[in-house]
Every structure is written in structure tokens, then in C-alpha cells.
Design a protein around this motif. Structure first.
Motif: not given
Length: 258
Positions: A209, A180, A157, A184-187, A153, A189-190, A213
């Protein structure tokens, strides 16, 4: 090259000679994959213990000898070298994991230096999007897989931000979404994915998006996005036309959101 040898452990296991995939017995597959993760080699005894932990030491040593015999049938060149009691993957074999790791490491070490960028960034995104040895659950693989999944990640990023700065929005979005998928929880990247949508002028996609999230965090962790992410969305909606104005609502936890 017709006899070039390549080992791929990102995604499923593949051993390639020239342009042809070579069938490799299971024991030899495990040995090659283990050596791919230990660039400096590994003692024979340790290799046997890790690959066959449920066997006696004599049985594990016999299994290792059998796997070594199997590797000698793979190609015209020896694929496993032996330095005393230490086994090492032959330098004539290229390994996708090692190439991707080295490229990502250079990228992260010189994040602000365009000259530190690997030559094929799109290929690097594809490699970083791949989990290691899909379907394998060997105990010896856990540490190498964890290190790979922690690296991915961060590098994705960094690539997404590079693409964003260069105006390559599709590549930036693909790299951010790949990050993500790893976590999936990594802020971060979102947040980068939202910034890409905003740079394109796709405010509605950015809001969607964020909402997806936010709902996931509430549903699975009972937490909310950080103030930094919330402020990013507030800044975007401040530019949204009045006829599409979004008001703040309060969810069941008492958090205010868009």
C-alpha cells in the motif's frame, strides 16, 4: 410504510414511494434535488434562476411552474411546500444526503465519544462512499457537491479509526479505502489503511500500500510521502524478519524509500 417518501441524491437520483421507485420528469428531479440541498428552502426566483440560468426570467419562471406541477403528480402528498415566495421540500420526505450529513457531523463533533456514534455505522460508510448525483453537471450543484466531497474523507477516516480500535479490521479497511477513493492523494487515509494492515499482521500488504501510494505521488505530483508516513513504514520494517529485510533505495528524485 407503503406511502413513505424518500429522496436519494447520493449516487444516482432516486425517488421512492414505499418500496417502489417512481419515475420523475427531469425538471422535477432538478427542483427536488435543489431543495434537498437547501433545508431551509429557497426563494422561487432564485430557484428558477439557478435551475434555468440560460433562460430569460419569464421562461425560467414558467419552467419552474411546470416542474412544480410535475411534483404534484409524484405521490398522494405534496412533496414541495410554499411559504410565500419560498419553496421548501416537504418534511414528509426523508433525504439520504441530509441523514448522512447529520450523522457525519455528529460523528466529527464527538469523535472521542462512543455515545456520539450513529447507530448504523456500516450504512454510513456506504452513504459516505457515494458521490452526489452521478452524471449531473449543473452549475448550481457545484457548491453542494464540493461541501459533500470535503466532508466525506474526514468522516470516513474517523469511522476507520473507530473500527480499527474496535478490532473490526475489514470495516476499518473499507472505510479507509473509501476515503482514498474520494481523494487519492490524501495521506491520512492511506496511512490509516496501512495501520489496519499492520494491526492484522499483514506487513507485506502494508508495504505494498505504501509503495503504491509513493509511486503515485512521484509519478503524478513529483513529491514524496511525509516523514510521518515514512517513519510508520520504518517502524513496521524494523519488526520484519531478517530474511525479508528491505533495504533503502534511492529513486530518480534522490528520495530514499523502501
Amino acid at each position: 410504510m407503503a406511502n413513505a417518501l424518500r429522496l436519494e441524491i447520493l449516487g444516482p437520483f432516486e425517488f421512492i414511494r414505499g418500496e417502489r421507485r417512481v419515475a420523475v420528469p427531469a425538471g422535477a428531479q432538478r427542483l427536488l434535488a435543489l431543495l434537498a440541498l437547501h433545508e431551509d428552502g429557497i426563494p422561487r426566483r432564485v430557484a428558477a434562476e439557478q435551475l434555468w440560468p440560460d433562460c430569460t426570467s419569464m421562461r425560467a419562471a414558467a419552467n419552474l411552474r411546470s416542474a412544480l406541477c410535475q411534483t404534484r403528480k409524484i405521490g398522494p402528498k405534496a412533496v414541495v411546500g410554499c411559504d410565500g415566495q419560498r419553496l421548501v421540500l416537504s418534511p414528509c420526505i426523508s433525504v439520504d444526503y441530509r441523514e448522512a450529513w447529520q450523522a457525519a457531523d455528529r460523528l466529527l463533533d464527538g469523535e472521542d465519544d462512543v455515545h456520539a456514534m450513529p447507530p448504523d455505522l456500516d450504512r454510513l460508510v456506504d452513504d459516505l462512499a457515494q458521490p452526489m448525483l452521478v452524471g449531473w453537471d449543473d452549475e448550481w450543484l457545484a457548491h453542494g457537491r464540493d461541501r459533500w466531497d470535503q466532508m466525506r474523507p474526514y468522516a470516513l477516516e474517523s469511522l476507520a479509526l473507530h473500527f480499527l480500535a474496535a478490532g473490526r479490521y475489514l470495516a476499518a479497511q473499507q472505510a479507509a479505502l473509501a476515503a482514498t477513493a474520494v481523494d487519492p492523494y490524501r495521506e491520512t487515509a492511506h496511512r490509516i489503511a496501512i495501520e489496519v494492515y499492520a494491526a492484522e499482521g499483514n506487513i507485506a500488504s502494508a508495504l505494498r500500500r505504501y509503495e503504491d501510494y509513493r509511486r503515485r505521488l512521484q509519478r503524478e505530483l513529483s513529491v514524496s510521502p511525509s516523514p510521518r508516513m515514512t517513519q510508520l513504514i520504518r517502524n513496521l520494517t524494523a519488526k520484519w524478519p531478517v530474511e525479508h529485510d528491505h533495504t533503502l533505495e534511492t529513486d530518480s528524485s534522490g528520495s530514499r524509500h523502501l
